[in-house]
Design an enzyme around this catalytic site. Sequence first.
Site, short mmCIF file in Angstrom:
data_model
loop_
_atom_site.label_atom_id
_atom_site.label_comp_id
_atom_site.label_asym_id
_atom_site.label_seq_id
_atom_site.Cartn_x
_atom_site.Cartn_y
_atom_site.Cartn_z
N ALA D 67 25.25 -10.12 1.25
CA ALA D 67 23.82 -10.12 0.94
C ALA D 67 23.35 -8.67 0.90
O ALA D 67 22.79 -8.16 1.87
CB ALA D 67 23.05 -10.92 2.00
N GLU D 68 23.60 -8.01 -0.21
CA GLU D 68 23.24 -6.59 -0.30
C GLU D 68 21.74 -6.39 -0.18
O GLU D 68 21.27 -5.45 0.47
CB GLU D 68 23.75 -6.00 -1.61
CG GLU D 68 25.24 -5.71 -1.65
CD GLU D 68 26.09 -6.96 -1.85
OE1 GLU D 68 25.52 -8.03 -2.14
OE2 GLU D 68 27.33 -6.87 -1.71
N GLN D 90 30.46 -2.45 -0.12
CA GLN D 90 31.92 -2.60 -0.17
C GLN D 90 32.47 -1.84 -1.39
O GLN D 90 33.48 -1.15 -1.28
CB GLN D 90 32.31 -4.07 -0.21
CG GLN D 90 33.76 -4.26 0.14
CD GLN D 90 34.05 -5.63 0.72
OE1 GLN D 90 34.31 -6.57 -0.01
NE2 GLN D 90 34.00 -5.76 2.03
N PHE D 91 31.76 -1.94 -2.48
CA PHE D 91 31.99 -1.06 -3.63
C PHE D 91 30.62 -0.62 -4.14
O PHE D 91 29.67 -1.40 -4.10
CB PHE D 91 32.77 -1.76 -4.75
CG PHE D 91 34.23 -1.93 -4.43
CD1 PHE D 91 35.17 -1.01 -4.88
CD2 PHE D 91 34.66 -2.99 -3.65
CE1 PHE D 91 36.51 -1.15 -4.56
CE2 PHE D 91 36.01 -3.14 -3.33
CZ PHE D 91 36.94 -2.22 -3.79
N ASP D 93 29.38 -0.47 -6.92
CA ASP D 93 28.84 -1.33 -7.97
C ASP D 93 27.92 -2.43 -7.43
O ASP D 93 27.05 -2.92 -8.15
CB ASP D 93 29.99 -1.99 -8.73
CG ASP D 93 31.03 -0.98 -9.18
OD1 ASP D 93 31.20 -0.81 -10.38
OD2 ASP D 93 31.68 -0.34 -8.32
N HIS D 135 34.24 -2.41 -10.32
CA HIS D 135 34.70 -1.67 -9.15
C HIS D 135 35.00 -0.22 -9.52
O HIS D 135 35.80 0.44 -8.87
CB HIS D 135 35.99 -2.28 -8.58
CG HIS D 135 35.81 -3.59 -7.89
ND1 HIS D 135 35.57 -4.76 -8.56
CD2 HIS D 135 35.82 -3.93 -6.57
CE1 HIS D 135 35.47 -5.75 -7.67
NE2 HIS D 135 35.61 -5.28 -6.48
C1 LIG Z 1 27.80 -9.09 -4.48
C2 LIG Z 1 29.16 -8.82 -3.90
N1 LIG Z 1 29.26 -8.24 -2.70
C3 LIG Z 1 30.47 -7.97 -2.18
C4 LIG Z 1 31.62 -8.28 -2.84
C5 LIG Z 1 32.98 -7.93 -2.25
N2 LIG Z 1 33.77 -9.15 -1.98
C6 LIG Z 1 34.67 -9.60 -2.87
S1 LIG Z 1 35.37 -11.06 -2.40
C7 LIG Z 1 34.50 -11.05 -0.93
C8 LIG Z 1 34.66 -12.18 0.02
C9 LIG Z 1 34.41 -13.49 -0.65
O1 LIG Z 1 34.48 -14.54 0.27
P1 LIG Z 1 34.22 -16.02 -0.20
O2 LIG Z 1 32.98 -16.09 -1.02
O3 LIG Z 1 34.26 -16.87 1.00
O4 LIG Z 1 35.44 -16.33 -1.19
P2 LIG Z 1 36.99 -16.42 -0.81
O5 LIG Z 1 37.59 -15.12 -1.20
O6 LIG Z 1 37.11 -16.75 0.62
O7 LIG Z 1 37.50 -17.54 -1.67
C10 LIG Z 1 33.67 -9.93 -0.86
C11 LIG Z 1 32.79 -9.63 0.27
C12 LIG Z 1 31.46 -8.86 -4.10
N3 LIG Z 1 32.52 -9.18 -4.85
N4 LIG Z 1 30.23 -9.12 -4.61
#
Ligand SMILES: Cc1ncc(C[n+]2csc(CCOP(=O)(O)OP(=O)(O)O)c2C)c(N)n1
Lengths: 388, 388, 334, 334
Positions: D67-68, D90-91, D93, D135
């Site tokens: 939740a940015e 985290q990135f 972007d 990214h």
């Molecule tokens: C808006 C956003 N914030 C952060 C990320 C970085 N990120 C990529 S995957 C991930 C975890 C995802 O977890 P979940 O939604 O439970 O999916 P899972 O990989 O467990 O299937 C994060 C934090 C992102 N891709 N998009």
Amino acid sequence: MTASQEPLRAPGAALTEGSSRGRSGTKTSKSSRPGGRSDGLGLDRAARLELHLFLRLAREWDLRFEKMFKTGALTKWYSSVGNEATTVAAATVLEKGDALLSLHRDSGAILRHYLDPDQLFPGLLPEGSRRPALAIDAREILHRLACQMLGRREGFSNGYERSYHYGHIDEAAGLFHMGMISHLGSMIPVAAGVAFALKHQGTDRIAINFIGEGATSTGDFHEGLNMAAVWKLPFILIIENNQWAFSTPASEQYACASLAERGAAYGMPGVQVDGNDPEAVLGVMRTAAARARAGGGPTLVEAMLGRHRGHSEGDDSLAQVPEQELAETRANDPLDLYEVKLLQDGACDASHLQDVAKRCHDLWIEVVDRAAETEEPDATEERAIYAD
Amino acid sequence: MTASQEPLRAPGAALTEGSSRGRSGTKTSKSSRPGGRSDGLGLDRAARLELHLFLRLAREWDLRFEKMFKTGALTKWYSSVGNEATTVAAATVLEKGDALLSLHRDSGAILRHYLDPDQLFPGLLPEGSRRPALAIDAREILHRLACQMLGRREGFSNGYERSYHYGHIDEAAGLFHMGMISHLGSMIPVAAGVAFALKHQGTDRIAINFIGEGATSTGDFHEGLNMAAVWKLPFILIIENNQWAFSTPASEQYACASLAERGAAYGMPGVQVDGNDPEAVLGVMRTAAARARAGGGPTLVEAMLGRHRGHSEGDDSLAQVPEQELAETRANDPLDLYEVKLLQDGACDASHLQDVAKRCHDLWIEVVDRAAETEEPDATEERAIYAD
Amino acid sequence: MPTDTREGVTELSYIDAIHHALGDAMRADDSVVLMGQDIAGHGGAFKITKGFSDEFGRDRVRNTPIAESGTIGIATGAALLGVRPVIEMQFADFITCGFNQTVNVAAKMFFRTERPVPLVIRFPGGGGMGAGAFHSQNIEAWFLHVPGLKVVAPAFVDDAYRLLRSAIEDPNPVLFFEHKFLYRRQKGLVDRSAPVPSRIDGRGVVRRDGTDLTILSYGWMTHRTLEAAEALAALGISAEVIDLPVLAPLGMDEILESVRKTSRAMVVHEATITGGFGGELSARIAEAAMDALDAPIRRVCYPDSPPPFHKGLEAVRIPDPDRIVATAREMLAW
Amino acid sequence: MPTDTREGVTELSYIDAIHHALGDAMRADDSVVLMGQDIAGHGGAFKITKGFSDEFGRDRVRNTPIAESGTIGIATGAALLGVRPVIEMQFADFITCGFNQTVNVAAKMFFRTERPVPLVIRFPGGGGMGAGAFHSQNIEAWFLHVPGLKVVAPAFVDDAYRLLRSAIEDPNPVLFFEHKFLYRRQKGLVDRSAPVPSRIDGRGVVRRDGTDLTILSYGWMTHRTLEAAEALAALGISAEVIDLPVLAPLGMDEILESVRKTSRAMVVHEATITGGFGGELSARIAEAAMDALDAPIRRVCYPDSPPPFHKGLEAVRIPDPDRIVATAREMLAW
Ligand SMILES: Cc1ncc(C[n+]2csc(CCOP(=O)(O)OP(=O)(O)O)c2C)c(N)n1
Ligand SMILES: Cc1ncc(C[n+]2csc(CCOP(=O)(O)OP(=O)(O)O)c2C)c(N)n1
Ligand SMILES: [Mg+2]
Ligand SMILES: [Mg+2]
């Protein structure tokens, strides 16, 4: 247990109890699996073996790429292992003209939606009430898919997009598939918008989209679902709740008793289902799809899964998962469970399962090897930023 | 009716029934007001007359500015008329060091939190269990507030921000008040962040924030509440559900049975209350505040209100509200209702009410006239974009 | 609003031109759908879509919840299937709540998937009305730095009409910046029956010929620039005024030709100076025509501050003819 | 990671410098709190905060939900009360999902209310690793057009350390762009016990003296520029390389002095060219030092496209020493 106003209880669907919500380190949904009571679904042998075939096909797909990752032939891989029962079953309700919007762990849905098993493995599956296949050349599309995974020129995005970030639309075949952007949650409104178009254009077609439980915290989850509910869009969002987002456990992600309860917050059915049981998922999805096609609006499905792999291969995020949880997760591998069940039910014998596994394994070796021999993208080619 | 896991039923709080959710053109919460059963709250005369004073004070404040708008002395005005019971009662739970984050219809909360009635109207209110006042010079702060409304240099923002978009923080007095930015929903996470700081710094202070029902559709509503719940922040969000967002009825805004149900979606109590009944609101707020101070985390309060004015004065948005609904809304004016009730209960006589009205009316004439004579902002002055 | 008479050339205000462009596009193409807050019934904050929900039905004129990101996402998804959504931001400033959908989903879709996204987002923007920090911003520069978006900012009524029609036909996401200050103040002749290009493409349009310096501008500021040019003429300085109704994609030929002719270039915009589009224009000129320049390129812009609420505080910040004139004189005296 | 030895000067990688700057700031000031996805326990996607949740506790090292916007909003609210949050995107972007909180809430707070917002957002950004459209982006220009934000983009290890410490002390919202490509490749000496300025303030830093042309750059591209300067030297061309570790606020004195000396200016950045910060720099130079210029100002930047996934497709887009050298030669030959 569903928190929706209109509990969705597909006949025979194995709904897990909301009170036994899987949480990291605590009891997960798997331990309370009530077993696959598929009777009410009315699936015949053909349908069940088809489900199984795609579970296996998806599993072997992943294992092939995991291997490539380990040998260094790939630099990044997000595994779908453990999600197959949910993704395959969800895509099983898709018909010609329906839309699939997938995330990073949905190879099962993609393969299920694209492929006609009779083209790939003639005679392998019995006759019966199988899902009608789209008129797509299976070999051709698999070749492009494998090239896509490898970033090759013949992939769907010609190397411009990574793995599952592509879109592939084949109007003639009635195939609409749009992959993800990295920003989690973003595709939920987009998928709802695809559903809007399908409804607006007067069809009874539906759109389905997947999301991890981590991404349910994003604003777009809320805005997309709220609008889908207010506009009664033919849309199903399936939460693949594997209890972890990268290294973050669900307990640090949300504080509600179950994510299915959020259905009520939007005025749509919300249903929690054992995501390791493909027939349970199929039951829930059938009800949701029928509702959507009939103009009843969207459904939120929460499929309870386990975390079988790290976030992406080679990161050490699996280290955050308690050993006990991991052991339970592995003991509840959806493919293993389904194979045991099919054997128990006498739906097939062990040699069929071995045969399927071998064929799938060999298919991917062949497909991926062929893809690996294709050209890299041509950096001198133009790639337009505008449509003209 | 509350959809929360832990129903919040303050003693005597007049909770409306979720099933009779007010919707435009349909039955609103007001018609199902169960009447002010304030007994359980234990409010004495002093507390009740104080509540009333602030309802009236806020009402007259608005009427004064509405008049100025009509004469062209103001170019824009967002009315708080009809929201006073909710906003005044909500701010009544605020103590020294607590934080108020207000929106565009919260003059009642602002006045209630800032002012010591004994300073303004010595002897008007009886002795008793009144809310302890902050040590603030009432005249001085009202002067700045009026200047703020008029965009004058002596306003809190020196003319740089419009009306309720200012912040005013007086650490010595324990006053923390931050107003809004225009972008709806944005202040919810900010308010949660203020609550975070209060908790992080080891106090038992709380933050409260208001939002219209329209703004519950924003992503920030979701992200802010979810994080507040996961982090168990001492935060109360009060939805002023006046059934309309500009010209858009609630039925085009959300499809859930009540917004209070969204509490459950975040794992926090969600309670719907008759927002026209200040004592009912106070009861709910007391429970929520006690919970927050004790470390129990946030609460979502949905106060059911009517739409008494257009979105902003002079637009014709009130034209969208069906006549019947408008008539009902007016018949349920919170100030009228409360005055009738006080009279019925013998808490005061009509002359007290008249006296209060006259004093408030006169106060605002004096305060606003004085403000109107102050200087416009000085355009040659520097205004820094960076703190140094 | 004038009634719907599509014959011949009529005088319209800027806001009516937008109203008619939307209405005419809805009539011409069933796939056009309007989405936005309060646009049905009430007709939007500026009443631009007044009457449309009656004429076209609430299926095609859709009130949205207060959810900019959700709305743009839904519109993008719908556009993938050939719906042509036109979104009204209630105020341009609110796009920040739908920023990710705009710059990452809609803008990049074609490059990533080769699937067009025929989407228009309308932005009632700009200042001059004492509307404060969140209803006055000029934020086009963010989007000019996003490959895949087209950006329009008409100053004139005929451009407002024609470019909005073109934007709706264009298969790309087009951000259409309307200046609120011009809505009721600017009038002009529009031929609603003339065909419009089916693509948005930008080049400078000479709005006043001149020989001593070239002034580039767009939106409201084009008018202030023209006023300044008038004042400069009285001082014996001949300014060529180039309007940029389309900011992206932007061909530079007309601009460079003018600068080569006048040997001096100024950029005027209402957006804050640092990182504004004036920098880009200046850089392009400095790169391609520096040899032709007889004076430094100057930018007359908003200073680096958020818009203040009070009109007096705002007025000293918005570029005005006096500042343009003074700057031109410095350039001529250089 | 090197163990925590705060004495004297040590050689650190860029990523370790950031790790230590955060750790040292946490140790120096209890009000510093870290927030971000996966930063506790796991230590973040890049392991920069590894060990911190053990050392400082989970109250000060907080995993956030995905939740940015919520996170930046909460951090902004907390900062109003004197907490000093440092957020890890985290990135880089992903900031698009928290854009409104950044540009409208945090950036404008001080101007609107005169209440400081001591907030740092860290942005692991930039390309070069075949990480695709979401990214790899270089998006600093959006924020350089937002009054009230400070923007940092260090190229060198010592700057990474010192500027992050300064950013955390600064009472304003500071966006701290870290280049992922430099994380493990760039090394340098850092004196962790030396005092740092308590405010972020920008000016050009001459990283290589030269006489024939001035090249401005920042982040990863500063290193490619230095490589190019080396190659140019072999060709007999003396390039002065100015690094801009701070992009906003940016004083121009050092830059203009250098350009006046060399008579030629080039800007190199990895961000896409149109609307990038190179335009602003070029415009400032064209405005203030045009008389000194012997050649057009040139920009060597990413072309206007999203980052492609495939490394080969990406490589042809990112400015490299060859392009810088070729451009410099054109400028000298002009
Ligand atoms: C808006 C956003 N914030 C952060 C990320 C970085 N990120 C990529 S995957 C991930 C975890 C995802 O977890 P979940 O939604 O439970 O999916 P899972 O990989 O467990 O299937 C994060 C934090 C992102 N891709 N998009
Ligand atoms: C993000 C955002 N989008 C749109 C608007 C424009 N807008 C201002 S007030 C308003 C309606 C608000 O309705 P509601 O939240 O119910 O509050 P009310 O005015 O009824 O008290 C709208 C759409 C805005 N301020 N912010
Ligand atoms: Mg997960
Ligand atoms: Mg409302």
